[in-house]
Design an enzyme around this catalytic site. Structure first.
Site, short mmCIF file in Angstrom:
data_model
loop_
_atom_site.label_atom_id
_atom_site.label_comp_id
_atom_site.label_asym_id
_atom_site.label_seq_id
_atom_site.Cartn_x
_atom_site.Cartn_y
_atom_site.Cartn_z
N HIS A 21 0.84 -1.19 0.00
CA HIS A 21 0.00 0.00 0.00
C HIS A 21 0.87 1.24 0.00
CE1 HIS A 21 -3.22 2.79 1.00
NE2 HIS A 21 -4.01 1.86 0.53
N ASP A 36 -8.02 -5.24 -0.56
CA ASP A 36 -8.50 -6.11 -1.62
C ASP A 36 -8.24 -7.59 -1.36
OD1 ASP A 36 -9.61 -4.22 -3.48
OD2 ASP A 36 -7.57 -3.48 -3.72
N1 COA Z 1 3.96 -7.62 -4.66
C1 COA Z 1 5.30 -7.63 -4.76
N2 COA Z 1 6.06 -6.56 -4.59
C2 COA Z 1 5.46 -5.40 -4.30
C3 COA Z 1 4.06 -5.31 -4.16
C4 COA Z 1 3.32 -6.48 -4.36
N3 COA Z 1 1.98 -6.47 -4.25
N4 COA Z 1 3.73 -4.06 -3.86
C5 COA Z 1 4.87 -3.37 -3.80
N5 COA Z 1 5.92 -4.19 -4.07
C6 COA Z 1 7.32 -3.82 -4.13
C7 COA Z 1 7.65 -3.22 -5.48
O1 COA Z 1 8.02 -4.20 -6.42
C8 COA Z 1 8.74 -2.27 -5.14
O2 COA Z 1 9.91 -3.01 -4.95
P1 COA Z 1 11.32 -2.41 -5.47
O3 COA Z 1 11.51 -1.14 -4.67
O4 COA Z 1 12.27 -3.50 -5.16
O5 COA Z 1 11.14 -2.12 -6.92
C9 COA Z 1 8.33 -1.74 -3.77
O6 COA Z 1 7.55 -2.78 -3.19
C10 COA Z 1 7.51 -0.47 -3.84
O7 COA Z 1 6.40 -0.71 -4.73
P2 COA Z 1 5.68 0.41 -5.58
O8 COA Z 1 4.86 -0.23 -6.63
O9 COA Z 1 6.66 1.45 -6.00
O10 COA Z 1 4.77 1.04 -4.45
P3 COA Z 1 3.60 2.04 -4.71
O11 COA Z 1 3.41 2.80 -3.45
O12 COA Z 1 3.80 2.81 -5.97
O13 COA Z 1 2.36 1.07 -5.00
C11 COA Z 1 0.61 -0.39 -4.80
C12 COA Z 1 1.40 0.73 -4.11
C13 COA Z 1 -0.63 -0.66 -3.97
C14 COA Z 1 0.15 0.07 -6.19
C15 COA Z 1 1.49 -1.64 -4.90
O14 COA Z 1 1.78 -2.11 -3.60
C16 COA Z 1 0.84 -2.72 -5.74
O15 COA Z 1 0.95 -2.69 -6.96
N6 COA Z 1 0.13 -3.71 -5.09
C17 COA Z 1 -0.54 -4.72 -5.84
C18 COA Z 1 -1.87 -4.20 -6.39
C19 COA Z 1 -2.87 -3.99 -5.30
O16 COA Z 1 -3.10 -4.85 -4.45
N7 COA Z 1 -3.57 -2.86 -5.38
C20 COA Z 1 -4.62 -2.50 -4.44
C21 COA Z 1 -4.18 -1.37 -3.56
S1 COA Z 1 -5.34 -1.07 -2.27
#
Ligand code: COA
Length: 373
Positions: A259, A310
């Site tokens: 998140h 979710d």
């Molecule tokens: N699975 C695996 N790795 C994850 C992850 C996940 N669900 N969520 C974050 N990470 C990792 C990323 O790969 C990244 O790693 P790195 O720094 O080695 O590249 C790090 O954690 C930061 O992730 P990032 O996508 O930059 O964080 P964000 O704040 O931009 O994104 C979300 C937040 C929610 C979009 C992200 O956690 C995600 O895509 N989750 C899955 C989709 C989801 O469940 N969405 C519903 C949100 S309520």
């Protein structure tokens, strides 16, 4: 020249709101100052929508009036009625909702006013209509009639009845109602931000909601709940740890984890995990719940990530008999209460939202006529 941007606007404060607040380190969520743990299971979705849209937890009289307004608002307009069958045939659920809410805007008697009273009426109608749109869409694509909405039933009870075609148990209604409360609002998430950007141009509420629905659709936002269920359905029950490690090793994200704001457990996941466990036990087949628990442990061990809203919502909806491709539409049924409240708030104290950008292209290029390029 603008400063360097924060990628994804992380940690940027984009608006002031009195609607909801998150303490990401402590894992706490508040709606208008009320802790989500105090609201969940004790306050109905209708009370929560009133809290967000009208500013207070309602008295019994206010709730009766608001409930009556919601029941009146359930009636779909002529444009929606004329088109819903064809839309159900040709569009996927979130696309269909985007289209149907746009059509509902044309049908709405207050469509040309952004005044506070008109916005409140539209907010109630949109909140009342969204579950009916999902149910009617599902019935149309399944070639059957949805049961008529029952004016005596709450939004949660009515939705379960219309979607599954059977009378839900009291406990199922309570659980689904709690799900709606938990998803109602969540500060400056992507879809709410989209709605506020649209509203801040002084565009109308339905246009802002169409922008929000299009934004919620994406798998990094509302679409994650559906993806969670698809993941559980595709991996073998005894292969959870292997599947998670393989996906992580391949650089894939595990849907339902991580998140932007919470650095610890999402407080909504705490309730959803427990409701998933209860429904799994009652169903007599707790496989998906057990797989989810194992997935949670493995993802935490491997990446230190916590489940978000979710993750357990997926199995809760599954056990309630909601089709998987309607999970994100269900999210929209709840979030409609928050989106509309944000539009009311934006219009009440508006300034155009227009950030700057950092230019990263080439500069001082020499123009050449087309035949010399
Ligand atoms: N699975 C695996 N790795 C994850 C992850 C996940 N669900 N969520 C974050 N990470 C990792 C990323 O790969 C990244 O790693 P790195 O720094 O080695 O590249 C790090 O954690 C930061 O992730 P990032 O996508 O930059 O964080 P964000 O704040 O931009 O994104 C979300 C937040 C929610 C979009 C992200 O956690 C995600 O895509 N989750 C899955 C989709 C989801 O469940 N969405 C519903 C949100 S309520």
């Amino acid at each position: 020249m603008a400063d360097k941007p924060t990628k994804g606007l992380a940690d940027v404060v984009a608006a002031s709101t009195a609607l909801s607040d998150i303490d990401g380190r402590a894992g706490r969520l508040f709606y208008r100052g009320y802790d989500i743990h105090d609201l969940a299971g004790r306050t109905s979705f209708e009370e929560t929508a009133h809290l967000l849209q009208c500013g207070t937890l309602p008295t019994r009289t206010q709730l009766a009036e608001y409930g009556a307004e919601l029941v009146r608002g359930r009636v779909l307009g002529p444009l929606v009625e004329a088109n819903i069958a064809e839309i159900a045939e040709r569009q996927a659920p979130m696309e269909a909702l985007r289209t149907l809410v746009s059509l509902a805007g044309a049908d709405d008697p207050d469509k040309d006013s952004n005044a506070l009273d008109a916005n409140r009426r539209k907010a109630a109608r949109l909140t009342a209509q969204q579950p009916i749109l999902v149910a009617r869409y599902h019935a149309a694509r399944s070639g059957r009639q949805a049961p008529e909405p029952d004016p005596e039933l709450s939004i949660a009870a009515n939705f379960l009845l219309q979607i599954t075609g059977r009378t839900p148990s009291e406990r199922e209604i309570e659980i689904f109602d709690t799900c709606l409360v938990l998803h109602a609002d969540h500060t400056m998430n992507a879809s709410t931000f989209a709605a506020r950007v649209c509203a801040a141009t002084l565009s109308d509420m339905h246009s802002a909601i169409v922008a929000a629905i299009g934004t919620l659709k994406g798998p990094l936002h509302g679409g994650a709940n559906e993806q969670v269920m698809r993941t559980l359905e595709t991996i073998p029950p005894d292969g959870v740890a292997r599947a998670v490690r393989e996906r992580l090793a391949a650089g894939q994200k595990i849907m339902g984890f991580g998140h932007r704001v919470y650095k610890t457990e999402d407080p909504r996941a705490t309730h959803l995990r427990e409701m998933s466990r209860e429904l799994a036990e009652a169903s007599g087949d707790a496989t998906y719940y057990r797989m989810s628990k194992e997935m949670e442990e493995v993802v935490h061990a491997e990446k230190g990530l916590y489940p978000n809203v979710d993750f357990y919502a997926a199995t809760v909806y599954h056990y309630l008999g909601i089709p998987t491709d309607l999970f994100t539409p269900v999210f929209s049924v709840s979030r409609m209460s928050g989106w509309t409240a944000h539009v009311i708030e934006q219009h009440a104290d508006n300034r155009l939202i227009r950030p700057d950008s950092e230019y990263v292209g080439e500069s001082d290029r020499k123009w050449v006529p087309i035949d010399e390029r």
